[in-house]
Design a protein around this motif. Sequence first.
Motif, short mmCIF file in Angstrom:
data_model
loop_
_atom_site.label_atom_id
_atom_site.label_comp_id
_atom_site.label_asym_id
_atom_site.label_seq_id
_atom_site.Cartn_x
_atom_site.Cartn_y
_atom_site.Cartn_z
N VAL A 93 0.68 -0.64 0.28
CA VAL A 93 0.38 0.30 -0.11
C VAL A 93 0.63 1.57 0.49
O VAL A 93 1.72 1.28 1.25
CB VAL A 93 -1.02 0.38 1.54
CG1 VAL A 93 -2.31 1.69 1.36
CG2 VAL A 93 -1.79 -1.46 1.43
N ALA A 94 1.31 1.73 -1.48
CA ALA A 94 1.90 3.10 -0.98
C ALA A 94 1.13 4.44 -1.13
O ALA A 94 -0.17 4.54 -1.02
CB ALA A 94 2.25 3.14 -2.78
N HIS A 95 1.96 5.20 0.08
CA HIS A 95 1.32 6.71 0.36
C HIS A 95 1.58 7.60 -1.24
O HIS A 95 2.00 7.46 -2.08
CB HIS A 95 1.85 7.05 1.49
CG HIS A 95 2.26 6.26 2.68
ND1 HIS A 95 1.22 6.99 3.74
CD2 HIS A 95 2.76 5.11 3.44
CE1 HIS A 95 1.49 5.96 4.82
NE2 HIS A 95 2.34 5.46 4.95
N GLY A 96 0.55 7.77 -1.97
CA GLY A 96 -0.65 8.27 -2.57
C GLY A 96 0.37 9.90 -2.65
O GLY A 96 0.89 10.49 -1.52
N ALA A 97 0.76 10.90 -3.68
CA ALA A 97 1.15 11.96 -4.37
C ALA A 97 0.48 12.42 -3.12
O ALA A 97 -0.42 12.37 -3.62
CB ALA A 97 1.99 12.42 -5.19
N PRO A 98 0.58 13.69 -2.72
CA PRO A 98 0.12 14.71 -2.11
C PRO A 98 -1.07 15.37 -3.01
O PRO A 98 -0.11 15.75 -4.12
CB PRO A 98 0.95 15.81 -1.27
CG PRO A 98 2.27 15.26 -1.35
CD PRO A 98 2.18 14.27 -2.30
N PRO A 102 2.19 17.98 -5.29
CA PRO A 102 2.39 17.09 -5.62
C PRO A 102 4.08 16.12 -5.54
O PRO A 102 4.98 15.22 -5.35
CB PRO A 102 1.24 15.95 -6.57
CG PRO A 102 0.98 17.41 -7.76
CD PRO A 102 0.52 18.34 -5.99
N THR A 103 4.48 17.49 -6.47
CA THR A 103 6.25 17.33 -6.40
C THR A 103 6.50 17.87 -5.42
O THR A 103 8.22 17.94 -5.88
CB THR A 103 6.58 18.12 -7.84
OG1 THR A 103 5.62 19.70 -7.85
CG2 THR A 103 5.23 17.46 -9.05
N GLY A 104 6.49 18.51 -4.25
CA GLY A 104 6.75 19.31 -3.53
C GLY A 104 7.32 17.85 -2.78
O GLY A 104 7.73 17.01 -2.52
N PRO A 105 7.98 18.71 -1.16
CA PRO A 105 8.47 18.12 -0.10
C PRO A 105 7.92 17.03 -0.06
O PRO A 105 6.54 17.60 -0.12
CB PRO A 105 9.09 19.33 0.62
CG PRO A 105 8.31 20.68 0.45
CD PRO A 105 8.23 20.80 -0.86
N ALA A 106 8.65 16.22 1.19
CA ALA A 106 7.77 15.48 1.48
C ALA A 106 6.50 15.69 2.46
O ALA A 106 6.97 16.65 3.91
CB ALA A 106 8.36 13.96 1.69
#
Length: 506
Positions: A93-98, A102-106
């Motif tokens: 189960v992957a954590h989806g991109a915000p 979406p390409t910003g810091p974690a």
Amino acid sequence: MDTQQLKLLAGLVRGLLQPSHPSLAHGQSLDLISALPGLRNWPEVMAFPDRVAAAELDITSTGRLAFRLKKRYAVDMSPQELLEALSPPGAFVAHGAPHVWPTGPAPGVYITTSQDAIDALLGVYEDATDGALVYAESAGNRWEGSIDLGEYGLWSSGLDRVPSGTLLIVGPLKLDQQSWNDAGERLEMACNHALNAGHRIAVLLDTPTPESIHEDVRLLVTSRPDHTDHDTALIGVVTDAGELEPRTPFAQLWPRVELVPTVATADALPASIAGPLRDALANRTSGLVLFGSGTIDDHAASHLVAASLALTEHAGPAARVMPRHRSTPSKDWDVPEAIRALPYLPSIESAYAQGYRRIVYTPNYTRSDQLLRVSNDALLISGAYGSDLAQVFKASSRYGAAQDEESLLSRIVAIAATVDIPTSSGTASVADLYIANGLDVGTLKRFKEVDEFMTAHRLVRWEDEVGHLLDTGSVTHEAVKEAFPRSHGIAAFLAKHAADRSGQTA
């Protein structure tokens, strides 16, 4: 996704709700699962097959289901928890991109001690997200694109609906003894939002030790009750340029603490208590040593606290704790040189974690449970206003539950209170002194019982010393009364002394 898959997922949801909602019907679970493709109920699922086919089981769709579960059945599960529960066994189960940036810091918690860094971050975030909303406490609520989190702060229920990746601004959090627990609660909640909702959270901190801010933040989070993995959300800093920058590792090990010889002497201790105190502290490395002074002062009894440092060097390195953030910080340094020379740290907990084993604290801003946690393995020394033992002890136990009084009494090594009385030739100091010396405190439950116990076991009594001064004519009744402005017993004592003198004369 298709309708058959949705029916299977509805069965799983029904199983999740079975313990709390055993009467949930199959049709109700179908209406619940229709949230995954963004539809209102099962008839809409049947009416819009294209919407169903385009739907995916991800953090976005389970976010809609989490909202529906909470609103209709008061079941509080995070989108990530639902995604893991509804995914096939063993599936990754992957954590989806915000959703936001979406390409910003974690996602995670980033800290800073600079308001300018927070202001710069708000500008960076606005440019990167084309004006996405920010949810902020006072450190960021003046920004045009901010929504004020209000009195509930990170506990605001509306945050459950905020898209992942959103920037939250927290603080300023004050790191001092008075605010230590509050700062821990808010940092823990910030970590919850970062881990469960995938938000980016910037925390502004105000601390007397910015050089060890990462270690203190880690300590605050990991020492919370029922801590599990919250500290994994602590991942970086806010730079001066407003960037969210990872820091690996987030916190280092505490540096080794060296014992620095004190410049203190025991000269400030009245002769009547200096010897007994020296003997009582000679081999003690843990417990509470409480001092009181009848002089109303910002740093009451600090001269006695400083003198005690000369008697306790065997107990280990010493530090003092910042009680609160003042509007005039310079007053923190209006103390004897021996105390001023000590490292000035944000809390008893921080001092203990770093390896300090003599800790000077201010009881008026310290909770009893904080004293109880540390006093088994460190010597805690305080000064407070108090012309007798009862006043000094009450100052140290005022912020705690009633049962803490007995526990605190069992940790006390000594309590000493002194009062200065003007005489014709200068000033005389009278004292009250209690030394535990292995005394069994029994099952004392109320403050009155504690007071009576200490009064009955005093080694030095202020009444005896004041009586001697009065008998020799060194002080007057008026001077004594003025020196004990808040003592309830002084009037009765003076009346009895006057009566006794009259009887002797007759």
